[in-house]
Design a protein around this motif. Sequence first.
Motif, PDB file in Angstrom:
ATOM      1  N   ALA A 121       5.076  -0.871   2.975  1.00 41.69           N
ATOM      2  CA  ALA A 121       4.032  -1.345   3.886  1.00 41.69           C
ATOM      3  C   ALA A 121       3.142  -2.325   3.146  1.00 41.69           C
ATOM      4  N   ILE A 170       0.816  -1.219   0.000  1.00 38.63           N
ATOM      5  CA  ILE A 170       0.000   0.000   0.000  1.00 38.63           C
ATOM      6  C   ILE A 170       0.846   1.263   0.000  1.00 38.63           C
ATOM      7  N   LEU A 183      -0.392  -4.700   3.429  1.00 37.10           N
ATOM      8  CA  LEU A 183      -1.679  -4.821   4.099  1.00 37.10           C
ATOM      9  C   LEU A 183      -2.213  -6.237   3.886  1.00 37.10           C
ATOM     10  N   GLU A 234      -6.912   0.309   3.504  1.00 35.81           N
ATOM     11  CA  GLU A 234      -6.869  -0.025   4.925  1.00 35.81           C
ATOM     12  C   GLU A 234      -8.156   0.421   5.623  1.00 35.81           C
ATOM     13  N   LYS A 279      -1.370  -4.332   9.055  1.00 37.17           N
ATOM     14  CA  LYS A 279      -0.420  -3.593   8.222  1.00 37.17           C
ATOM     15  C   LYS A 279       0.958  -3.776   8.829  1.00 37.17           C
ATOM     16  N   GLN A 280       1.905  -4.205   8.021  1.00 37.05           N
ATOM     17  CA  GLN A 280       3.266  -4.410   8.495  1.00 37.05           C
ATOM     18  C   GLN A 280       4.233  -3.733   7.542  1.00 37.05           C
ATOM     19  N   THR A 281       5.249  -3.096   8.122  1.00 33.59           N
ATOM     20  CA  THR A 281       6.259  -2.402   7.334  1.00 33.59           C
ATOM     21  C   THR A 281       7.527  -3.245   7.296  1.00 33.59           C
ATOM     22  N   TYR A 325      -3.722   4.003   1.157  1.00 32.77           N
ATOM     23  CA  TYR A 325      -4.187   3.942   2.536  1.00 32.77           C
ATOM     24  C   TYR A 325      -5.702   3.778   2.613  1.00 32.77           C
TER      25      TYR A 325
END
Length: 116
Positions: free
Chosen positions: A63, A50, A65, A106, A74-76, A103
Motif C-alpha cells: 500500500a 505504509i 500513501l 494516514e 492510499k492505493q494498493t 497506518y
Amino acid sequence: MDLMQEITKPYLRKDFLSLQVGEKIKVTTKVFDKGNKEKYRISNFEGIIISQKRPKQINYNFAVLKEGSKLVIKQTFFYHSPSIINIKKMGMINQKVRQAKLYFLERELAAKKSNG
C-alpha cells in the motif's frame, strides 16, 4: 505447497528491487480504457509505502500513501501484476521506521488536512 510454487513460478517478477516499509517510491502503471482493452495510458503514483502483505508469494501487495493538496490517497498495488511498468525508489522518509505497518501516517495526514 510445492505444486503451488511450481505453478506460480513463471509469473513472479524478478526485474524490480525489493521494497521496504517507509520508502518513498514512484510506481508507473498502465491504466486500460473501459471499452477498449487495447488502449491504455500511463499513470504515475508517488508516495510512501505504509504496508506490505505476503512478500514472498504471488499475491504480494503493498500500500502506498500519497499526500495531495486537499486529499490523502492510499492505493494498493500487486507487485507481480503485469500492469506495473516500473517501480523507482526515491529514498526513505526522515524518521527511523520501527514498525511493519505505518497506518498512523494516514491518520495524521488526514487529521492535518481536515483541520486546515
